[in-house]
Structure formats: structure tokens, C-alpha cells
Design an enzyme around this catalytic site. Sequence first.
Site, PDB file in Angstrom:
ATOM      1  N   SER A 172       0.859  -1.183   0.000  1.00 31.64           N
ATOM      2  CA  SER A 172       0.000   0.000   0.000  1.00 31.64           C
ATOM      3  C   SER A 172       0.891   1.226   0.000  1.00 31.64           C
ATOM      4  O   SER A 172       1.702   1.415   0.914  1.00 31.64           O
ATOM      5  CB  SER A 172      -0.894   0.016   1.239  1.00 31.64           C
ATOM      6  OG  SER A 172      -1.350   1.336   1.457  1.00 31.64           O
TER       7      SER A 172
ATOM      8  N   HIS B  82      -1.442  -1.570  -4.044  1.00 32.87           N
ATOM      9  CA  HIS B  82      -2.709  -1.253  -3.373  1.00 32.87           C
ATOM     10  C   HIS B  82      -2.828   0.263  -3.232  1.00 32.87           C
ATOM     11  O   HIS B  82      -1.946   0.914  -2.663  1.00 32.87           O
ATOM     12  CB  HIS B  82      -2.707  -1.933  -2.002  1.00 32.87           C
ATOM     13  CG  HIS B  82      -3.959  -1.775  -1.205  1.00 32.87           C
ATOM     14  ND1 HIS B  82      -5.045  -2.618  -1.320  1.00 32.87           N
ATOM     15  CD2 HIS B  82      -4.287  -0.869  -0.247  1.00 32.87           C
ATOM     16  CE1 HIS B  82      -5.981  -2.251  -0.478  1.00 32.87           C
ATOM     17  NE2 HIS B  82      -5.560  -1.178   0.200  1.00 32.87           N
TER      18      HIS B  82
ATOM     19  N   ASP C 166      -5.097   3.400  -1.856  1.00 34.81           N
ATOM     20  CA  ASP C 166      -6.140   3.720  -0.885  1.00 34.81           C
ATOM     21  C   ASP C 166      -6.768   5.069  -1.194  1.00 34.81           C
ATOM     22  O   ASP C 166      -6.160   6.117  -0.962  1.00 34.81           O
ATOM     23  CB  ASP C 166      -5.540   3.763   0.527  1.00 34.81           C
ATOM     24  CG  ASP C 166      -5.191   2.382   1.036  1.00 34.81           C
ATOM     25  OD1 ASP C 166      -6.089   1.524   1.090  1.00 34.81           O
ATOM     26  OD2 ASP C 166      -4.008   2.146   1.384  1.00 34.81           O
TER      27      ASP C 166
ATOM     28  N   MET D 132      -9.369   7.796  -0.164  1.00 31.68           N
ATOM     29  CA  MET D 132     -10.118   8.200   1.048  1.00 31.68           C
ATOM     30  C   MET D 132     -10.768   9.551   0.821  1.00 31.68           C
ATOM     31  O   MET D 132     -10.145  10.467   0.267  1.00 31.68           O
ATOM     32  CB  MET D 132      -9.167   8.305   2.237  1.00 31.68           C
ATOM     33  CG  MET D 132      -8.424   7.033   2.548  1.00 31.68           C
ATOM     34  SD  MET D 132      -7.503   7.177   4.091  1.00 31.68           S
ATOM     35  CE  MET D 132      -6.534   5.664   4.027  1.00 31.68           C
TER      36      MET D 132
ATOM     37  N   HIS E 230      -8.685   0.440  -3.427  1.00 35.90           N
ATOM     38  CA  HIS E 230      -9.529   0.297  -2.238  1.00 35.90           C
ATOM     39  C   HIS E 230     -10.241   1.624  -2.000  1.00 35.90           C
ATOM     40  O   HIS E 230      -9.616   2.605  -1.603  1.00 35.90           O
ATOM     41  CB  HIS E 230      -8.602  -0.082  -1.056  1.00 35.90           C
ATOM     42  CG  HIS E 230      -9.285  -0.205   0.260  1.00 35.90           C
ATOM     43  ND1 HIS E 230      -8.581  -0.306   1.456  1.00 35.90           N
ATOM     44  CD2 HIS E 230     -10.590  -0.257   0.596  1.00 35.90           C
ATOM     45  CE1 HIS E 230      -9.436  -0.412   2.455  1.00 35.90           C
ATOM     46  NE2 HIS E 230     -10.653  -0.368   1.975  1.00 35.90           N
TER      47      HIS E 230
ATOM     48  N   MET F  81     -12.303   3.947   0.022  1.00 34.49           N
ATOM     49  CA  MET F  81     -12.839   4.261   1.348  1.00 34.49           C
ATOM     50  C   MET F  81     -13.605   5.566   1.218  1.00 34.49           C
ATOM     51  O   MET F  81     -13.120   6.644   1.574  1.00 34.49           O
ATOM     52  CB  MET F  81     -11.701   4.368   2.372  1.00 34.49           C
ATOM     53  CG  MET F  81     -11.219   2.996   2.820  1.00 34.49           C
ATOM     54  SD  MET F  81      -9.591   3.064   3.557  1.00 34.49           S
ATOM     55  CE  MET F  81      -8.615   3.034   2.066  1.00 34.49           C
TER      56      MET F  81
ATOM     57  N   MET G  85     -10.715  -5.822   6.766  1.00 31.36           N
ATOM     58  CA  MET G  85      -9.918  -4.760   7.383  1.00 31.36           C
ATOM     59  C   MET G  85      -9.466  -5.240   8.761  1.00 31.36           C
ATOM     60  O   MET G  85     -10.277  -5.603   9.599  1.00 31.36           O
ATOM     61  CB  MET G  85     -10.756  -3.481   7.536  1.00 31.36           C
ATOM     62  CG  MET G  85     -11.072  -2.756   6.235  1.00 31.36           C
ATOM     63  SD  MET G  85      -9.636  -2.426   5.195  1.00 31.36           S
ATOM     64  CE  MET G  85      -8.596  -1.471   6.286  1.00 31.36           C
TER      65      MET G  85
ATOM     66  N   ASP H 194      -5.976  -6.323   5.265  1.00 28.96           N
ATOM     67  CA  ASP H 194      -5.428  -4.968   5.111  1.00 28.96           C
ATOM     68  C   ASP H 194      -5.361  -4.271   6.465  1.00 28.96           C
ATOM     69  O   ASP H 194      -6.393  -4.017   7.085  1.00 28.96           O
ATOM     70  CB  ASP H 194      -6.343  -4.191   4.145  1.00 28.96           C
ATOM     71  CG  ASP H 194      -5.831  -2.793   3.826  1.00 28.96           C
ATOM     72  OD1 ASP H 194      -4.717  -2.448   4.248  1.00 28.96           O
ATOM     73  OD2 ASP H 194      -6.573  -2.062   3.132  1.00 28.96           O
TER      74      ASP H 194
HETATM   75  C1  DX5 Z   1      -5.842   1.721   5.978  1.00 24.34           C
HETATM   76  C2  DX5 Z   1      -5.557   1.366   4.548  1.00 24.34           C
HETATM   77  C3  DX5 Z   1      -4.407   0.468   4.408  1.00 24.34           C
HETATM   78  C4  DX5 Z   1      -3.101   1.017   4.909  1.00 24.34           C
HETATM   79  C5  DX5 Z   1      -2.345  -0.122   5.507  1.00 24.34           C
HETATM   80  O1  DX5 Z   1      -7.047   2.376   6.080  1.00 24.34           O
HETATM   81  O2  DX5 Z   1      -6.667   0.742   3.949  1.00 24.34           O
HETATM   82  O3  DX5 Z   1      -4.280  -0.047   3.087  1.00 24.34           O
HETATM   83  O4  DX5 Z   1      -2.330   1.617   3.916  1.00 24.34           O
HETATM   84  O5  DX5 Z   1      -1.207   0.391   6.110  1.00 24.34           O
HETATM   85  P1  DX5 Z   1      -0.392  -0.420   7.213  1.00 24.34           P
HETATM   86  O6  DX5 Z   1       0.146  -1.633   6.565  1.00 24.34           O
HETATM   87  O7  DX5 Z   1       0.648   0.561   7.630  1.00 24.34           O
HETATM   88  O8  DX5 Z   1      -1.359  -0.740   8.323  1.00 24.34           O
HETATM   89 ZN    ZN Z   2      -6.354  -0.311   1.970  1.00 23.49          ZN
END
Ligand code: DX5
Ligand code: ZN
Length: 219
Positions: free
Chosen positions: A8, A33, A35, A37, A66, A68, A137, A175
Site C-alpha cells: 500500500s 494497493h 487507498d 479516502m 480500495h 474508502m 480490514m 489490510d
Molecule cells: C488503511 C488502509 C491500508 C493502509 C495499511 O485504512 O486501507 O491499506 O495503507 O497500512 P499499514 O500496513 O501501515 O497498516
Molecule cells: Zn487499503
Amino acid sequence: MAAVLAPSILSADLSDIRGLCQNLEQWGADAIHLDVMDGVFVPNFTFGISIVRAFRQATSLPLDVHLMMVHPEKYIDSFVAAGADILTVHYEVSPHLHRTLTRIRQAGARAGVALNPHTPVHALEASLQWADLVLLMSVSPGFGGQAFIPETFEKIRRLRQLAEQKHLDPIIAVDGGVGPHNAEALTQAGARLLVVGNAIFKAEQPAAVVQQLKQSMQR
Ligand code: DX5
Ligand code: ZN
């Protein structure tokens, strides 16, 4: 089959996306990956469609996106056109999950559904057949670098049970808080895709951590 490692890039330096992708390819990442948000579903903002497109232009590695965000269904076609190979929406913001997952598949990507730590696996009882991937998650989403929630192991077990009952075989992805300390146990429990952020990007030698993870993820 070895599980897939999807770093990620949430906590990576995004000032040179091409260089970042070259590094990830050299280190042996299997996918990337991303993210997304929105500051509403989760208390943090990251990036959107244009950054997904920039990664698509910089690498041929599969992009695991992903979402969010609220109303992810509005942007399915845009994210797939930008280059998402896997597009994952959250169960908690999807009142029309059948329509959303079906549209992702129709758009040409693999359809993922993510469950927050408090959402039970049996929430997917009536919908598992529409998902290619289930993202469990293992932290509350929004930030990198949080501690892994150990109850995730039980959720993997329950998800495998549910999938077996229904003669389905979704990719089980985990994740949050994943790293060298739990990658082997997660793979053995049945996870087939591990998302790893801080354990790679905050390491002094990220390449060595990727190698170590990949070894632990052989089954
Ligand atoms: C968190 C994200 C993850 C995050 C994981 O909300 O969805 O993908 O980047 O990071 P680590 O591995 O540092 O927990
Ligand atoms: Zn993620």
C-alpha cells in the site's frame, strides 16, 4: 500457490510515482494497493482518479484500488477506465451491493467488498457470490501504521467456512497492520492477498522486507 503481496503506497513518497513503481517492480511486489479516502467515510483524505491513472501509466503491475468513500458506485466506470484491475467498495456504504459489484465486473475489473473490523463475515451470507475478493480490514480504515486487530484470524476462518458452504472461492485479502510478524500466520490461515504499508515503506531496507514477506507467504 503463494499469496499475493500488494504494498500500500499510502505512506510512500508520491513525488516520483514512476520511480516508486520501478522500485516496487524490482523488489518483487505482485500488485499495488491504492487507498482512496474521501474524508467522510474515513477521517482522512488521500487521492482520486488522476493518481490511479498516473500509476497505470507508470507500471504494468495490477492495481488494487480500495475505495474508502461514500457513494463508490458513482465512480466505478471512472476508476476502471483509469486502470483499476481490482476495485473494492465497503460493505458499510453499499445499500445496493449486488448492483455495485455487478457493475464493477461489467466495467471489466474484479469486484471486491471490504468489511470493517466490526462488520461480521455473515453480512456477506447473501452476496458472496457476486464478489471476486473480500478485503478484511484488520484495522479501522483511514490511516497507515495502526496495530493489527487479532480477531481478524477468526474472521478469515469464518469466511473460509462461508465460502466452502457456498462452493465459492473468493480471494481473501487482509489490510492493516500486516508485516513480517504475522504474514506467515495469515497466509496459513487462508489469506491470499496481503496489503502491507508501513512495514515496507517505513523500513530502512524496504527491498529486504518485501523479500522476507514473500518468503513467509509461500504456502
Ligand atoms: C488503511 C488502509 C491500508 C493502509 C495499511 O485504512 O486501507 O491499506 O495503507 O497500512 P499499514 O500496513 O501501515 O497498516
Ligand atoms: Zn487499503
